[in-house]
Design a protein around this motif. Sequence first.
Motif, PDB file in Angstrom:
ATOM      1  N   GLU A   1       0.836  -1.212   0.000  1.00  0.00           N
ATOM      2  CA  GLU A   1       0.000   0.000   0.000  1.00  0.00           C
ATOM      3  C   GLU A   1       0.869   1.259   0.000  1.00  0.00           C
ATOM      4  N   TYR A   2       1.925   1.254   0.837  1.00  0.00           N
ATOM      5  CA  TYR A   2       2.861   2.375   0.813  1.00  0.00           C
ATOM      6  C   TYR A   2       3.570   2.428  -0.530  1.00  0.00           C
ATOM      7  N   ALA A   3       3.904   1.247  -1.027  1.00  0.00           N
ATOM      8  CA  ALA A   3       4.637   1.156  -2.281  1.00  0.00           C
ATOM      9  C   ALA A   3       3.786   1.707  -3.423  1.00  0.00           C
ATOM     10  N   TYR A   4       2.511   1.394  -3.405  1.00  0.00           N
ATOM     11  CA  TYR A   4       1.604   1.892  -4.440  1.00  0.00           C
ATOM     12  C   TYR A   4       1.571   3.419  -4.434  1.00  0.00           C
ATOM     13  N   THR A   5       1.403   3.979  -3.258  1.00  0.00           N
ATOM     14  CA  THR A   5       1.308   5.439  -3.168  1.00  0.00           C
ATOM     15  C   THR A   5       2.619   6.108  -3.563  1.00  0.00           C
ATOM     16  N   SER A   6       3.718   5.478  -3.213  1.00  0.00           N
ATOM     17  CA  SER A   6       5.032   6.002  -3.599  1.00  0.00           C
ATOM     18  C   SER A   6       5.153   6.080  -5.108  1.00  0.00           C
ATOM     19  N   LEU A   7       4.748   5.014  -5.736  1.00  0.00           N
ATOM     20  CA  LEU A   7       4.823   4.966  -7.191  1.00  0.00           C
ATOM     21  C   LEU A   7       3.878   5.993  -7.808  1.00  0.00           C
ATOM     22  N   LEU A   8       2.709   6.087  -7.223  1.00  0.00           N
ATOM     23  CA  LEU A   8       1.724   7.071  -7.679  1.00  0.00           C
ATOM     24  C   LEU A   8       2.313   8.476  -7.587  1.00  0.00           C
ATOM     25  N   ASP A   9       2.977   8.749  -6.481  1.00  0.00           N
ATOM     26  CA  ASP A   9       3.597  10.055  -6.276  1.00  0.00           C
ATOM     27  C   ASP A   9       4.675  10.314  -7.323  1.00  0.00           C
ATOM     28  N   ALA A  10       5.442   9.283  -7.611  1.00  0.00           N
ATOM     29  CA  ALA A  10       6.502   9.428  -8.610  1.00  0.00           C
ATOM     30  C   ALA A  10       5.901   9.784  -9.978  1.00  0.00           C
ATOM     31  N   TYR A  11       4.837   9.109 -10.333  1.00  0.00           N
ATOM     32  CA  TYR A  11       4.160   9.422 -11.599  1.00  0.00           C
ATOM     33  C   TYR A  11       3.649  10.864 -11.598  1.00  0.00           C
ATOM     34  N   CYS A  12       3.023  11.248 -10.502  1.00  0.00           N
ATOM     35  CA  CYS A  12       2.477  12.611 -10.421  1.00  0.00           C
ATOM     36  C   CYS A  12       3.574  13.663 -10.525  1.00  0.00           C
ATOM     37  N   LYS A  13       4.673  13.438  -9.825  1.00  0.00           N
ATOM     38  CA  LYS A  13       5.750  14.427  -9.823  1.00  0.00           C
ATOM     39  C   LYS A  13       6.402  14.518 -11.192  1.00  0.00           C
ATOM     40  N   ALA A  14       6.321  13.419 -11.949  1.00  0.00           N
ATOM     41  CA  ALA A  14       6.888  13.428 -13.294  1.00  0.00           C
ATOM     42  C   ALA A  14       5.882  13.993 -14.292  1.00  0.00           C
ATOM     43  N   GLY A  15       4.705  14.362 -13.790  1.00  0.00           N
ATOM     44  CA  GLY A  15       3.683  14.929 -14.670  1.00  0.00           C
ATOM     45  C   GLY A  15       2.963  13.886 -15.506  1.00  0.00           C
ATOM     46  N   ASN A  16       3.132  12.620 -15.129  1.00  0.00           N
ATOM     47  CA  ASN A  16       2.489  11.552 -15.893  1.00  0.00           C
ATOM     48  C   ASN A  16       1.152  11.168 -15.253  1.00  0.00           C
ATOM     49  N   ALA A  20      -0.818   7.759 -13.634  1.00  0.00           N
ATOM     50  CA  ALA A  20      -1.288   7.905 -12.253  1.00  0.00           C
ATOM     51  C   ALA A  20      -2.745   7.466 -12.124  1.00  0.00           C
ATOM     52  N   THR A  21      -3.576   7.925 -13.044  1.00  0.00           N
ATOM     53  CA  THR A  21      -4.992   7.556 -12.941  1.00  0.00           C
ATOM     54  C   THR A  21      -5.179   6.061 -13.217  1.00  0.00           C
ATOM     55  N   LYS A  22      -4.329   5.544 -14.097  1.00  0.00           N
ATOM     56  CA  LYS A  22      -4.364   4.105 -14.360  1.00  0.00           C
ATOM     57  C   LYS A  22      -4.082   3.330 -13.064  1.00  0.00           C
ATOM     58  N   MET A  23      -3.091   3.838 -12.342  1.00  0.00           N
ATOM     59  CA  MET A  23      -2.710   3.182 -11.083  1.00  0.00           C
ATOM     60  C   MET A  23      -3.836   3.179 -10.074  1.00  0.00           C
ATOM     61  N   ILE A  24      -4.541   4.306 -10.006  1.00  0.00           N
ATOM     62  CA  ILE A  24      -5.646   4.390  -9.056  1.00  0.00           C
ATOM     63  C   ILE A  24      -6.677   3.305  -9.350  1.00  0.00           C
ATOM     64  N   GLU A  26      -6.137   0.494 -10.835  1.00  0.00           N
ATOM     65  CA  GLU A  26      -5.534  -0.778 -10.426  1.00  0.00           C
ATOM     66  C   GLU A  26      -5.673  -0.999  -8.936  1.00  0.00           C
ATOM     67  N   MET A  27      -5.406   0.063  -8.198  1.00  0.00           N
ATOM     68  CA  MET A  27      -5.465  -0.047  -6.735  1.00  0.00           C
ATOM     69  C   MET A  27      -6.879  -0.393  -6.289  1.00  0.00           C
ATOM     70  N   LEU A  28      -7.852   0.246  -6.930  1.00  0.00           N
ATOM     71  CA  LEU A  28      -9.246  -0.036  -6.575  1.00  0.00           C
ATOM     72  C   LEU A  28      -9.591  -1.487  -6.874  1.00  0.00           C
ATOM     73  N   GLN A  29      -9.139  -1.941  -8.049  1.00  0.00           N
ATOM     74  CA  GLN A  29      -9.433  -3.322  -8.441  1.00  0.00           C
ATOM     75  C   GLN A  29      -8.767  -4.322  -7.507  1.00  0.00           C
ATOM     76  N   ALA A  30      -7.550  -3.979  -7.091  1.00  0.00           N
ATOM     77  CA  ALA A  30      -6.816  -4.878  -6.193  1.00  0.00           C
ATOM     78  C   ALA A  30      -7.341  -4.786  -4.766  1.00  0.00           C
ATOM     79  N   GLY A  31      -8.334  -3.935  -4.582  1.00  0.00           N
ATOM     80  CA  GLY A  31      -8.921  -3.808  -3.253  1.00  0.00           C
ATOM     81  C   GLY A  31      -8.025  -3.101  -2.255  1.00  0.00           C
ATOM     82  N   ILE A  32      -7.107  -2.266  -2.810  1.00  0.00           N
ATOM     83  CA  ILE A  32      -6.223  -1.526  -1.908  1.00  0.00           C
ATOM     84  C   ILE A  32      -6.923  -0.259  -1.448  1.00  0.00           C
TER      85      ILE A  32
END
Length: 350
Positions: A1-16, A20-24, A26-32
């Motif tokens: 869960e921390y790892a997911y958010t970290s990655l999400l943050d990295a995408y956001c900071k890179a302007g991608n 980022a929305t794709k990840m969200i 995924e997280m919902l589907q994975a029940g995170i």
Amino acid sequence: EYAYTSLLDAYCKAGNLTEATKMIKEMLQAGININIVTYTTLLNGLCAEGRMREAKEVFKVMLKAGVAPDQQIYTALLHGYIKAGEMENAIEILNEIKEKNIKPDLLLYGTMVWGLCTENKLEEAERVINEMKVFGLNPNHFIYTALMDGYFKADKVKEAVAIFQEMCDHGIEISVVTCCTLIDGLCKKGLVLEAANYFGRIVDLGLEPNIAVYTALMDGFGKIGCIEKAKKLFDEILDKGISPDNAAYTSLIDGYLKCGNHKEAMKLYNRMIEVGLEIDLHAYTSLIWGFSQCGELQQAKIWLDEMIEKGILPDEILCISLLRKYYELGSEVEAVELQNELVKRGLIKQ
RNA sequence: AAGGAAAGGGCAGUA
């Protein structure tokens, strides 16, 4: 869960944001669990891109999910609105914070001060600073720097320099951003030699001037016609192994064009292409404006077509400046032709 | 080491 958010943050900071929305999803589907940290990360990413409608949407979704907003997400949202110039919305957020009895922390106060400074409301900014002091929060270098910048941009040089002095006297940290703000502020008011003096003292503070600091001073020299000094700084940047960015190139290009040296400006343009920089709106505008001022209309027109082709649209000011030069220097036929073309493209009004 | 705040580049005409 921390790892997911970290990655999400990295995408956001890179302007991608797409990833980022794709990840969200995924997280919902994975029940995170999507918690406030995740929401803030995404919201901040959207704010950084100026996508305020979507940011507000994320905020609403969070409220609906029963998550209580904290200072951090309010800071992100407030900052986004201020940056986007949506002041009515910013004020609404501030009222909401008050209603919910949320006590602003240092960063939230800092954002408030910054917002007031960008609006030239310096007395109010000072009032907020006093308020935070009453609550036992001491303004830090972020806040002092924002205030100093505000004073400079409001033409209050004395007050701005006094803020810097106050920082030194009170042992407030002086960062590279603080120095850049000071140097830029002095340069913009024509006090380039004073700025250069401070520039020379940066290393004494244990700091290394970065590209922004160099650009601020270089631009100052360019604007007062000391293009050799500006060029010297540019060479110093290269010697230090710092890669000049779009702003640095554009500043020097503008300096050369302002003294009529379109040949050197062209060399810099070629160099930008060589090192793989994307010519952006600012760079195109400087080039086209400067070349037309130098009477180099053909080249200016080439760039104009090029930028439009790339989907970078020139503003009306640039179009009209170029057009006026066509009427002044070119043939009547060409000028009329350009005018019709610009009208047809919707870049200028009839 | 999962989230939030400060800085640098272009400006015609009009008044």
